[in-house]
Structure formats: C-alpha cells, structure tokens
Design an enzyme around this catalytic site. Sequence first.
Site, PDB file in Angstrom:
ATOM      1  N   TYR A 149       0.837  -1.214   0.000  1.00 54.14           N
ATOM      2  CA  TYR A 149       0.000   0.000   0.000  1.00 54.14           C
ATOM      3  C   TYR A 149       0.874   1.267   0.000  1.00 54.14           C
ATOM      4  O   TYR A 149       0.580   2.225  -0.726  1.00 54.14           O
ATOM      5  CB  TYR A 149      -0.883  -0.063   1.249  1.00 54.14           C
ATOM      6  N   LYS A 153       0.786   4.102  -2.806  1.00 52.88           N
ATOM      7  CA  LYS A 153       0.416   5.485  -2.474  1.00 52.88           C
ATOM      8  C   LYS A 153       1.564   6.461  -2.766  1.00 52.88           C
ATOM      9  O   LYS A 153       1.314   7.633  -3.111  1.00 52.88           O
ATOM     10  CB  LYS A 153      -0.027   5.574  -1.009  1.00 52.88           C
TER      11      LYS A 153
HETATM   12  P1  NAP Z   1     -13.337   1.914   1.604  1.00 56.75           P
HETATM   13  O1  NAP Z   1     -14.384   2.310   2.601  1.00 56.75           O
HETATM   14  O2  NAP Z   1     -12.743   0.551   1.710  1.00 56.75           O
HETATM   15  O3  NAP Z   1     -13.956   2.156   0.142  1.00 56.75           O
HETATM   16  C1  NAP Z   1     -13.213   1.828  -0.999  1.00 56.75           C
HETATM   17  C2  NAP Z   1     -14.179   1.556  -2.125  1.00 56.75           C
HETATM   18  O4  NAP Z   1     -13.397   1.223  -3.294  1.00 56.75           O
HETATM   19  C3  NAP Z   1     -15.095   0.352  -1.842  1.00 56.75           C
HETATM   20  O5  NAP Z   1     -16.438   0.676  -2.139  1.00 56.75           O
HETATM   21  C4  NAP Z   1     -14.542  -0.708  -2.766  1.00 56.75           C
HETATM   22  O6  NAP Z   1     -15.512  -1.627  -3.250  1.00 56.75           O
HETATM   23  C5  NAP Z   1     -14.031   0.131  -3.934  1.00 56.75           C
HETATM   24  N1  NAP Z   1     -13.121  -0.636  -4.760  1.00 56.75           N
HETATM   25  C6  NAP Z   1     -12.171  -1.525  -4.373  1.00 56.75           C
HETATM   26  N2  NAP Z   1     -11.567  -2.066  -5.433  1.00 56.75           N
HETATM   27  C7  NAP Z   1     -12.141  -1.532  -6.529  1.00 56.75           C
HETATM   28  C8  NAP Z   1     -11.951  -1.706  -7.922  1.00 56.75           C
HETATM   29  N3  NAP Z   1     -11.031  -2.564  -8.399  1.00 56.75           N
HETATM   30  N4  NAP Z   1     -12.726  -0.991  -8.777  1.00 56.75           N
HETATM   31  C9  NAP Z   1     -13.677  -0.144  -8.317  1.00 56.75           C
HETATM   32  N5  NAP Z   1     -13.894   0.064  -7.001  1.00 56.75           N
HETATM   33  C10 NAP Z   1     -13.139  -0.620  -6.124  1.00 56.75           C
HETATM   34  O7  NAP Z   1     -12.101   2.912   1.626  1.00 56.75           O
HETATM   35  P2  NAP Z   1     -11.936   4.424   2.147  1.00 56.75           P
HETATM   36  O8  NAP Z   1     -11.408   4.358   3.529  1.00 56.75           O
HETATM   37  O9  NAP Z   1     -13.127   5.218   1.844  1.00 56.75           O
HETATM   38  O10 NAP Z   1     -10.707   4.878   1.238  1.00 56.75           O
HETATM   39  C11 NAP Z   1     -10.875   5.551  -0.012  1.00 56.75           C
HETATM   40  C12 NAP Z   1      -9.497   5.899  -0.561  1.00 56.75           C
HETATM   41  O11 NAP Z   1      -8.795   6.706   0.379  1.00 56.75           O
HETATM   42  C13 NAP Z   1      -8.624   4.689  -0.842  1.00 56.75           C
HETATM   43  O12 NAP Z   1      -7.840   4.918  -1.979  1.00 56.75           O
HETATM   44  C14 NAP Z   1      -7.749   4.626   0.393  1.00 56.75           C
HETATM   45  O13 NAP Z   1      -6.552   3.953   0.139  1.00 56.75           O
HETATM   46  C15 NAP Z   1      -7.553   6.106   0.674  1.00 56.75           C
HETATM   47  N6  NAP Z   1      -7.188   6.384   2.058  1.00 56.75           N
HETATM   48  C16 NAP Z   1      -8.007   6.036   3.096  1.00 56.75           C
HETATM   49  C17 NAP Z   1      -7.607   6.318   4.397  1.00 56.75           C
HETATM   50  C18 NAP Z   1      -8.443   5.963   5.594  1.00 56.75           C
HETATM   51  O14 NAP Z   1      -7.978   6.170   6.735  1.00 56.75           O
HETATM   52  N7  NAP Z   1      -9.659   5.459   5.462  1.00 56.75           N
HETATM   53  C19 NAP Z   1      -6.370   6.947   4.643  1.00 56.75           C
HETATM   54  C20 NAP Z   1      -5.567   7.277   3.560  1.00 56.75           C
HETATM   55  C21 NAP Z   1      -5.987   7.005   2.267  1.00 56.75           C
HETATM   56  P3  NAP Z   1     -15.751  -3.052  -2.506  1.00 56.75           P
HETATM   57  O15 NAP Z   1     -16.391  -2.723  -1.226  1.00 56.75           O
HETATM   58  O16 NAP Z   1     -16.633  -3.789  -3.448  1.00 56.75           O
HETATM   59  O17 NAP Z   1     -14.390  -3.658  -2.336  1.00 56.75           O
END
Ligand code: NAP
Length: 248
Positions: A149, A153
């Site tokens: 990851y 990133k």
């Molecule tokens: P999340 O709740 O896990 O949501 C991610 C979404 O992406 C899910 O609906 C997932 O679908 C979808 N997804 C996964 N693989 C995919 C694919 N191949 N094609 C299309 N959609 C896909 O994550 P989040 O926490 O909101 O994070 C959103 C972004 O912010 C990510 O890039 C994450 O790395 C980044 N981020 C998050 C955090 C944090 O603390 N939460 C911190 C830094 C960065 P499924 O449910 O079907 O898998």
Amino acid sequence: MRVAIVTGAARGIGAVTAQRLAADGMKVAVVDLDEQSCQATVDEIRKNGGEAVAVGADVSDTDAVAAAVDRVAEQLGAPTVLVNNAGVIRDNLLFKMTDSDWDSVISVHLRGAFLMTRAAQAHMTQAKYGRIVNLSSTSALGNRGQANYAAAKAGLQGFTKTLAIELGPFGVTANAVAPGFIVTEMTAATAARVGVDFEQFQAARAAETPVRRVGYPADIAHTISFLVSEGAGFVTGQVVYVAGGPRG
Ligand code: NAP
C-alpha cells in the site's frame, strides 16, 4: 455543468466526495466494483436535487474502464473531473506478504488510477479543462505492514506530478490528497485485523494526532472540493496531507 467521476464511491471517502461534488453543482458518476452497491450514493445525491448515475466497473480492468468512461460521457456528458479513490488493503508484514497481496493492491490503486486517467484525459484535453485528484495516504511515507500500500500510495504521488506536467498545457490540473486516519470501513477492517475495538483504535489515533481527533470522509471531501473547483487552476502537482498534523 461539469461532469465528475468518483471511483470507489459506493461507500467511505468516495461516497461522501461524490455527494459533496454534486452539492457543488456537478453531475456525478458513482463508480464502484458492483453497480448495485453504488445505488445508495446515487439515491442520496438525487434526494438532494443532484444528478448522478451508478456505474459498475473494476478500475483495474482496461475494457471495463473504457466502457465506464464511454457510458459516463453518453449519459452525463464529457467527464472533466476525475477522483481516483478506489482502493483496497491487503496488509501483512513483508515476510508474510503474498504475491497476490502485492499485486491486488498495486493493481487497484496504481493501475486503476492509470487506466481511469488515460481514458478520462481524452475528454479533458478536448475540453481544454480538467481536474484530477488521486487519493494518496500518509502511508506513502512508510507504514509497518503496508509495503504494498505504501508503494502504491507513493507511486500515486509521482504519477500525479507527471500528470501535472503533461496535462497542464491543456488546462488540466492534477493533485494528490494524502489522508491520515479517516473513519471508514477500511480503517474498521484494520482495527479488526489487529484485534482492537474500533472505538478504542480511534481514541488511540486521536491522542497521537496534533488536532486530537480522527478524520472523517467529509474532511477529505472538503479538500477535494477545493482542488477540483474552477478557481484552483494554478494549484497542480501538489500533495496535500489532510491528517490533523504535518504527517498524521
Ligand atoms: P473503503 O471504505 O474501503 O472504500 C473503498 C471503495 O473502493 C469500496 O467501495 C470498494 O468496493 C471500492 N473498490 C475496491 N476495489 C475496486 C476496484 N477494483 N474498482 C472499483 N472500485 C473498487 O475505503 P476508504 O477508507 O473510503 O478509502 C478511499 C481511498 O482513500 C482509498 O484509496 C484509500 O486507500 C484512501 N485512504 C483512506 C484512508 C483511511 O484512513 N480510510 C487513509 C488514507 C488514504 P468493494 O467494497 O466492493 O471492495
């Protein structure tokens, strides 16, 4: 009316960002793996008077991405705003990390952002206007258990800066937002993996964060809203850490 694509928008940061961009006056394509799972976000946008469509696509699949972007252009108009937010985690210490842990994370984040951007930029360069935001993370700076990851990133930061250079002459900006700890299903899964109650996990993260709280999807959506706004045309190639402190 600008047309925005937000990937991974069925839930979490993507869902709240899609709602925010709709509230900002954009038509929004809500893209996620399963089209059905996008419906709640679309319904919420429509309930508030906005326009949105649900689009099921795996962002790491070339044909699915091309079809999705074509469909958005047909149904909503040429997409000139793109938020590459879809993501997965497959955390493991390096010695336990499998080939599949590595490949799936690199594929969704890096290949996914590449494919979506390559497809959408055709519309942006033609329109001589575009706004691209890629979701990076404080993990780009290194994080135990996240070699895959962190690499993805950090890679997205280099990708973003290169987009800024190549697409700038066409009126297209590209920036990365690097969140710290945000309360979503992704961080809930991390808490579950390490066997800590999610509330306790959040309290511990808040205590070590300078602003003494955890982040919420709205914190990220607010930053993205600025970066994709018409007035942000001179901000490009930047990485904005949204982490309650200088690096989360
Ligand atoms: P999340 O709740 O896990 O949501 C991610 C979404 O992406 C899910 O609906 C997932 O679908 C979808 N997804 C996964 N693989 C995919 C694919 N191949 N094609 C299309 N959609 C896909 O994550 P989040 O926490 O909101 O994070 C959103 C972004 O912010 C990510 O890039 C994450 O790395 C980044 N981020 C998050 C955090 C944090 O603390 N939460 C911190 C830094 C960065 P499924 O449910 O079907 O898998």
